[in-house]
Design an enzyme around this catalytic site. Structure first.
Site, PDB file in Angstrom:
ATOM      1  N   TYR A  94     -16.026 -42.454  39.043  1.00 10.14           N
ATOM      2  CA  TYR A  94     -16.920 -42.348  37.887  1.00 10.14           C
ATOM      3  C   TYR A  94     -18.122 -43.282  38.090  1.00 10.14           C
ATOM      4  O   TYR A  94     -17.957 -44.411  38.553  1.00 10.14           O
ATOM      5  CB  TYR A  94     -16.136 -42.706  36.622  1.00 10.14           C
ATOM      6  CG  TYR A  94     -16.992 -42.699  35.394  1.00 10.14           C
ATOM      7  CD1 TYR A  94     -17.476 -41.513  34.865  1.00 10.14           C
ATOM      8  CD2 TYR A  94     -17.351 -43.893  34.774  1.00 10.14           C
ATOM      9  CE1 TYR A  94     -18.289 -41.506  33.750  1.00 10.14           C
ATOM     10  CE2 TYR A  94     -18.158 -43.893  33.652  1.00 10.14           C
ATOM     11  CZ  TYR A  94     -18.627 -42.702  33.143  1.00 10.14           C
ATOM     12  OH  TYR A  94     -19.437 -42.696  32.045  1.00 10.14           O
TER      13      TYR A  94
ATOM     14  N   ASP B 191      -7.541 -45.086  36.937  1.00 12.44           N
ATOM     15  CA  ASP B 191      -8.257 -44.338  35.904  1.00 12.44           C
ATOM     16  C   ASP B 191      -7.562 -42.974  35.791  1.00 12.44           C
ATOM     17  O   ASP B 191      -7.666 -42.140  36.689  1.00 12.44           O
ATOM     18  CB  ASP B 191      -9.726 -44.183  36.323  1.00 12.44           C
ATOM     19  CG  ASP B 191     -10.580 -43.503  35.258  1.00 12.44           C
ATOM     20  OD1 ASP B 191     -10.001 -42.784  34.408  1.00 12.44           O
ATOM     21  OD2 ASP B 191     -11.813 -43.667  35.287  1.00 12.44           O
TER      22      ASP B 191
ATOM     23  N   LYS C 293     -12.456 -38.822  26.162  1.00  7.85           N
ATOM     24  CA  LYS C 293     -12.295 -37.516  26.797  1.00  7.85           C
ATOM     25  C   LYS C 293     -11.045 -36.816  26.250  1.00  7.85           C
ATOM     26  O   LYS C 293     -10.982 -36.520  25.083  1.00  7.85           O
ATOM     27  CB  LYS C 293     -12.275 -37.677  28.311  1.00  7.85           C
ATOM     28  CG  LYS C 293     -13.376 -38.622  28.850  1.00  7.85           C
ATOM     29  CD  LYS C 293     -14.777 -38.055  28.715  1.00  7.85           C
ATOM     30  CE  LYS C 293     -15.881 -39.073  29.014  1.00  7.85           C
ATOM     31  NZ  LYS C 293     -15.803 -39.746  30.305  1.00  7.85           N
TER      32      LYS C 293
HETATM   33  C1  LIG Z   1     -16.240 -40.961  30.844  1.00  6.65           C
HETATM   34  C2  LIG Z   1     -15.442 -41.637  31.893  1.00  6.65           C
HETATM   35  C3  LIG Z   1     -15.349 -43.028  31.943  1.00  6.65           C
HETATM   36  C4  LIG Z   1     -16.122 -43.939  31.008  1.00  6.65           C
HETATM   37  O1  LIG Z   1     -15.633 -43.875  29.706  1.00  6.65           O
HETATM   38  P1  LIG Z   1     -16.515 -44.120  28.377  1.00  6.65           P
HETATM   39  O2  LIG Z   1     -15.560 -43.841  27.277  1.00  6.65           O
HETATM   40  O3  LIG Z   1     -17.680 -43.187  28.435  1.00  6.65           O
HETATM   41  O4  LIG Z   1     -16.933 -45.554  28.434  1.00  6.65           O
HETATM   42  C5  LIG Z   1     -14.537 -43.588  32.916  1.00  6.65           C
HETATM   43  N1  LIG Z   1     -13.877 -42.824  33.810  1.00  6.65           N
HETATM   44  C6  LIG Z   1     -13.954 -41.484  33.799  1.00  6.65           C
HETATM   45  C7  LIG Z   1     -13.210 -40.690  34.822  1.00  6.65           C
HETATM   46  C8  LIG Z   1     -14.744 -40.837  32.853  1.00  6.65           C
HETATM   47  O5  LIG Z   1     -14.836 -39.500  32.862  1.00  6.65           O
END
Ligand SMILES: *Cc1c(COP(=O)(O)O)cnc(C)c1O
Length: 394
Positions: A107, A179, A204
């Site tokens: 990311y 992540d 998400k």
């Molecule tokens: C969107 C996203 C993030 C960051 O998250 P936010 O809630 O926008 O701070 C981190 N990792 C992945 C894989 C993402 O899609």
């Protein structure tokens, strides 16, 4: 153990101090105590819920209870965004002189933490090709304290062998943090594979309705207490209403994820046959170079796919303009399908060389929502057909 759909509906029940079926929103910045001793205890209770909202709130605790049970970890905590989860954890776990390993395909915000923020604080970093299982071992130094992994990765859907990285890290006394945003705990549980900490952009899939920014971190209580201590100082507190919305969104996560998985798979299969498409990046396709590994560590492959067009930058951009249901938007994981063209989105953020190194110019990231599969496939095929015809007649 109850199943995931039971967990998301009931795991927070004991935190409700009232008999309301839907949890109340604790829209308060602070809490009062009857005596000095209770008050003093509240101030030092890790991840407490009724001292001061920056220290924790019942709505945070409810989200954390559900996330910990879904991820199969001892505990969890909530932050104001996914990036707040990452930076708070990293600030808690590494210091000047330490070394951190991350991935090349990751990311964008995580990439910036590794390439810019950490080096500025005197923490050295190495970014590796996650598809090479030996790359992590080669990058280890005596100063390595933390390995950050992301699988599947954004936006290329590359897979990291989480078991191999976890074993390597354990053998060297290094912490691992995954992540799990793209997979969700329904499709993948990194802690079961030996990963120490699991984090999400809860913005998400966990929330799932594109109406909240939030983050979560799950793992052993001892590590979370250290991260929570730093969270008190960074102050990236999730608002009580947003925590409440996140819990409400998570109630239906186990109902939504199978639909996202089915839509992702159907779109990937349909588009990989299309003459305008050079390649589809989706771990559920047998043609994905790491399909076996993905099938081995995941229960489902998610709703996000990368579509590489034969006509490069222009064709990818034109495809986005032709989609009826997938809006051009920089997020994913909600009920509505969203799509981005990374090479054009990053124009203002990265140099042309950096963009070329990160993504093919003709790549579109499509995040399938929960719409009817047939409608999404027909829409994507119509858009691909239109840009193909336009290129042929040009
Ligand atoms: C969107 C996203 C993030 C960051 O998250 P936010 O809630 O926008 O701070 C981190 N990792 C992945 C894989 C993402 O899609």
């Amino acid at each position: 153990m109850p199943g995931n759909s039971t967990i998301t509906v009931h795991a927070d029940r004991e935190i409700h101090p009232s008999r309301a079926v839907a949890p109340p929103i604790y829209q308060t910045a602070t809490f009062w105590a009857e005596d000095g001793e209770t008050f003093a205890q509240g101030a030092v209770e890790p991840r407490g819920k009724d001292f001061y909202t920056r220290f924790g709130n019942p709505n945070h605790a409810q989200v954390a209870a559900v996330v910990a049970e879904l991820e199969g970890t001892e505990a969890a905590m909530v932050t104001a965004s996914g990036m707040a989860a990452l930076t708070t954890a990293v600030l808690a776990l590494v210091s000047t002189g330490d070394h951190v390993i991350g991935q090349k395909s990751t990311y964008g915000g995580t990439g910036s933490v590794l390439l810019n923020l950490l080096p500025r604080l005197g923490v050295s970093t190495t970014l590796v090709d996650q598809t090479d299982p030996e790359a992590f071992a080669k990058a280890l130094t005596p100063d390595t304290r933390l390995i950050l992994v992301e699988s599947p990765s954004n936006p290329l859907l590359q897979i990291t062998d989480l078991r191999v990285v976890a074993e390597l890290a354990r053998a060297h006394g290094v912490l691992t943090m995954a992540d799990n945003t793209f997979a969700t705990p329904l499709n993948q549980r990194p802690a079961d594979l030996g990963i120490d900490l699991v984090w999400h952009s809860a913005t998400k899939y966990l929330n799932g309705h594109s109406d909240v920014s939030a983050g979560v971190i799950a793992g052993p209580a001892e590590l979370l207490n250290r991260i929570w201590d730093v969270g008190l100082l960074t102050g990236a507190t999730l608002g009580p209403i947003d925590a409440w919305l996140l819990l409400r969104g998570m109630r239906t996560l186990p109902l939504r994820v199978p639909r996202h998985n089915a839509n992702g798979q159907a779109l990937a299969e349909a588009l990989q046959e299309h003459p305008a498409v050079a390649k589809v990046h989706y771990p559920g396709l047998a043609s994905h170079p790491q399909h076996k590994l993905a099938a081995n560590q995941m229960n489902g492959f998610g709703g996000v796919l990368g579509i590489e067009f034969t006509g490069g930058f222009e064709m990818a951009d034109a495809f986005l303009g032709r989609l009826r249901y997938s809006l051009r938007s920089a997020s994913l994981g909600g009920v509505e399908s969203l799509a981005v063209h990374p090479a054009s989105m990053w124009r203002g953020m990265l140099s042309e060389d950096q963009i070329a190194e990160s993504v093919p110019p003709g790549l579109v990231r499509l995040a399938a929502g929960t719409e009817d599969t047939a409608d999404l496939v027909a829409d994507a095929l119509a858009a691909a057909g239109a840009v193909h015809a336009a290129a042929a007649s040009a």
